[in-house]
Design a protein around this motif. Sequence first.
Motif, PDB file in Angstrom:
ATOM      1  N   SER A  83      14.967  -1.063  -3.865  1.00 46.25           N
ATOM      2  CA  SER A  83      14.009  -0.036  -4.260  1.00 46.25           C
ATOM      3  C   SER A  83      13.546   0.781  -3.059  1.00 46.25           C
ATOM      4  N   PRO A  84      13.440   2.097  -3.225  1.00 42.45           N
ATOM      5  CA  PRO A  84      12.901   2.915  -2.133  1.00 42.45           C
ATOM      6  C   PRO A  84      11.413   2.650  -1.907  1.00 42.45           C
ATOM      7  N   VAL A  87       9.867  -0.109   1.255  1.00 45.14           N
ATOM      8  CA  VAL A  87       9.337   0.309   2.559  1.00 45.14           C
ATOM      9  C   VAL A  87       7.906   0.807   2.400  1.00 45.14           C
ATOM     10  N   LYS A  88       7.640   1.494   1.302  1.00 49.33           N
ATOM     11  CA  LYS A  88       6.281   1.983   1.050  1.00 49.33           C
ATOM     12  C   LYS A  88       5.310   0.816   0.923  1.00 49.33           C
ATOM     13  N   ARG A  89       5.717  -0.225   0.227  1.00 48.42           N
ATOM     14  CA  ARG A  89       4.857  -1.403   0.061  1.00 48.42           C
ATOM     15  C   ARG A  89       4.581  -2.077   1.412  1.00 48.42           C
ATOM     16  N   MET A  90       5.608  -2.182   2.239  1.00 44.50           N
ATOM     17  CA  MET A  90       5.421  -2.764   3.572  1.00 44.50           C
ATOM     18  C   MET A  90       4.508  -1.878   4.416  1.00 44.50           C
ATOM     19  N   ALA A  91       4.700  -0.559   4.339  1.00 45.80           N
ATOM     20  CA  ALA A  91       3.876   0.379   5.109  1.00 45.80           C
ATOM     21  C   ALA A  91       2.416   0.295   4.685  1.00 45.80           C
ATOM     22  N   GLU A  92       2.163   0.162   3.394  1.00 44.82           N
ATOM     23  CA  GLU A  92       0.789   0.036   2.911  1.00 44.82           C
ATOM     24  C   GLU A  92       0.143  -1.243   3.429  1.00 44.82           C
ATOM     25  N   PHE A  93       0.901  -2.317   3.437  1.00 44.76           N
ATOM     26  CA  PHE A  93       0.378  -3.586   3.962  1.00 44.76           C
ATOM     27  C   PHE A  93       0.039  -3.444   5.444  1.00 44.76           C
TER      28      PHE A  93
END
Length: 113
Positions: A83-84, A87-93
């Motif tokens: 899923s693209p 990376v967004k989920r990791m960046a938010e964390f």
Amino acid sequence: MKAFFRFLLRVLFRFRAYDLDALKTPGPVLLIPNHASWIDWLFLWVCLDEDWKFVTSSISAPDELAASEIMVNRYSLPVDPGSPYAVKRMAEFLKGGGRLVLFAEGRCHARAS
């Protein structure tokens, strides 16, 4: 629990960790080790504070019983490697001051660790 595993690693593998102050850096921090075996994550885990999370695959974890216990828990951040938005989920964390371990074997999960 970590003390037990650290002792076990020391007895079985003569494990010793040095310069652990580098791992005390406040977040956001992204630690990107490489690994070659299923036990590599354990060597890291015994050295990390409780707030560190390992990026794991939400896809492969349910397929294997042992892997699901290791890969989906309070120490992990499960993401879909296809899923693209992973990376967004990791960046938010990380934006929230988090500290992540992302194994650099070409996939964003700890399947081989």
